[in-house]
Design a protein around this motif. Structure first.
Motif, mmCIF file in Angstrom:
data_model
loop_
_atom_site.group_PDB
_atom_site.id
_atom_site.type_symbol
_atom_site.label_atom_id
_atom_site.label_comp_id
_atom_site.label_asym_id
_atom_site.label_seq_id
_atom_site.Cartn_x
_atom_site.Cartn_y
_atom_site.Cartn_z
ATOM 1 N N ARG A 81 3.289 112.358 173.264
ATOM 2 C CA ARG A 81 3.032 113.742 172.844
ATOM 3 C C ARG A 81 3.665 113.977 171.475
ATOM 4 N N PRO A 82 3.077 113.398 170.421
ATOM 5 C CA PRO A 82 3.692 113.505 169.083
ATOM 6 C C PRO A 82 3.708 114.945 168.557
ATOM 7 N N SER A 83 4.694 115.202 167.731
ATOM 8 C CA SER A 83 4.836 116.514 167.097
ATOM 9 C C SER A 83 4.865 116.331 165.588
ATOM 10 N N ARG A 84 4.209 117.229 164.889
ATOM 11 C CA ARG A 84 4.251 117.189 163.425
ATOM 12 C C ARG A 84 5.571 117.739 162.905
ATOM 13 N N ALA A 107 8.426 107.897 166.435
ATOM 14 C CA ALA A 107 7.017 108.246 166.645
ATOM 15 C C ALA A 107 6.312 108.478 165.306
ATOM 16 N N ARG A 108 7.008 109.076 164.375
ATOM 17 C CA ARG A 108 6.417 109.328 163.054
ATOM 18 C C ARG A 108 6.188 108.023 162.302
ATOM 19 N N GLU A 109 7.140 107.123 162.391
ATOM 20 C CA GLU A 109 7.047 105.852 161.657
ATOM 21 C C GLU A 109 6.137 104.835 162.340
ATOM 22 N N CYS A 110 6.126 104.801 163.676
ATOM 23 C CA CYS A 110 5.444 103.723 164.393
ATOM 24 C C CYS A 110 4.395 104.181 165.386
ATOM 25 N N GLY A 111 4.184 105.468 165.503
ATOM 26 C CA GLY A 111 3.178 105.962 166.441
ATOM 27 C C GLY A 111 1.805 105.388 166.186
ATOM 28 N N ASP A 112 1.471 105.177 164.918
ATOM 29 C CA ASP A 112 0.156 104.626 164.592
ATOM 30 C C ASP A 112 -0.015 103.201 165.109
ATOM 31 N N LEU A 113 1.092 102.456 165.240
ATOM 32 C CA LEU A 113 1.013 101.098 165.790
ATOM 33 C C LEU A 113 0.588 101.152 167.257
ATOM 34 N N TRP A 114 1.130 102.110 167.977
ATOM 35 C CA TRP A 114 0.769 102.283 169.385
ATOM 36 C C TRP A 114 -0.669 102.787 169.505
#
Length: 163
Positions: A81-84, A107-114
């Motif tokens: 559940r990412p937050s901006r 999550a900000r740095e690596c969320g895109d990897l997931w």
């Protein structure tokens, strides 16, 4: 890097794990994680689980994500559940080990990897659903995390401004 600083006082291992995962070199990410298996930093714990999942080592990945969620549950929640917006009390350039700010940064740095790894985000979300009751119980019986104090706030290695 490790030849000059074998104990990695600068925390380069976190950046290297993330970088290897980013370029798809999961074996090198796994090697660094294995060399630092006593480290409970988000990049090591969650990077290990992601590398194992990508390499098709599902049983090992399951054990790794269970360890990661147990040690850093806020990171799993931030990935699912990412937050901006940063969490309250966020101090750019610093993280509280085990805190909401560490989770948000990871999550900000690596969320895109997931997100870009087929099935990883869904797997993690499913894992959270399965262990939610256990986490709730664990949180109620574990010592509460104390607010950020000078001894548990550290500079975030490789902090990049993504404004």
């Amino acid at each position: 890097i490790f030849l000059f600083d074998p104990n990695d006082h600068l925390g380069a291992r976190y950046l290297l794990v993330d970088a290897f995962l980013r370029i798809g070199d999961d074996t090198s990410a796994l090697t660094i994680c294995a060399a630092h298996d006593d480290d409970d930093g988000a990049s090591i714990l969650y990077g290990l689980a992601l590398a194992l999942l990508r390499l098709g080592r599902n049983d090992d990945a399951q054990a790794a994500i269970e360890k990661a969620v147990d040690a850093r549950p806020l990171v799993a929640e931030a990935l699912v559940r990412p937050s901006r917006e940063p969490p309250p009390g966020y101090r750019p350039g610093y993280i509280t080990l085990g805190g909401a700010d560490e989770a948000w940064e990871y999550a900000r740095e690596c969320g895109d990897l997931w997100e870009s790894t087929p099935g990883a985000h869904e797997w993690l979300a499913g894992m959270l659903k399965r262990v939610d009751a256990e986490l709730t119980h664990s949180r109620s019986t574990r010592r509460r995390h104390t607010p950020a104090a000078p001894d548990n706030v550290i500079p975030f290695p490789g902090k990049r401004d993504k404004s």
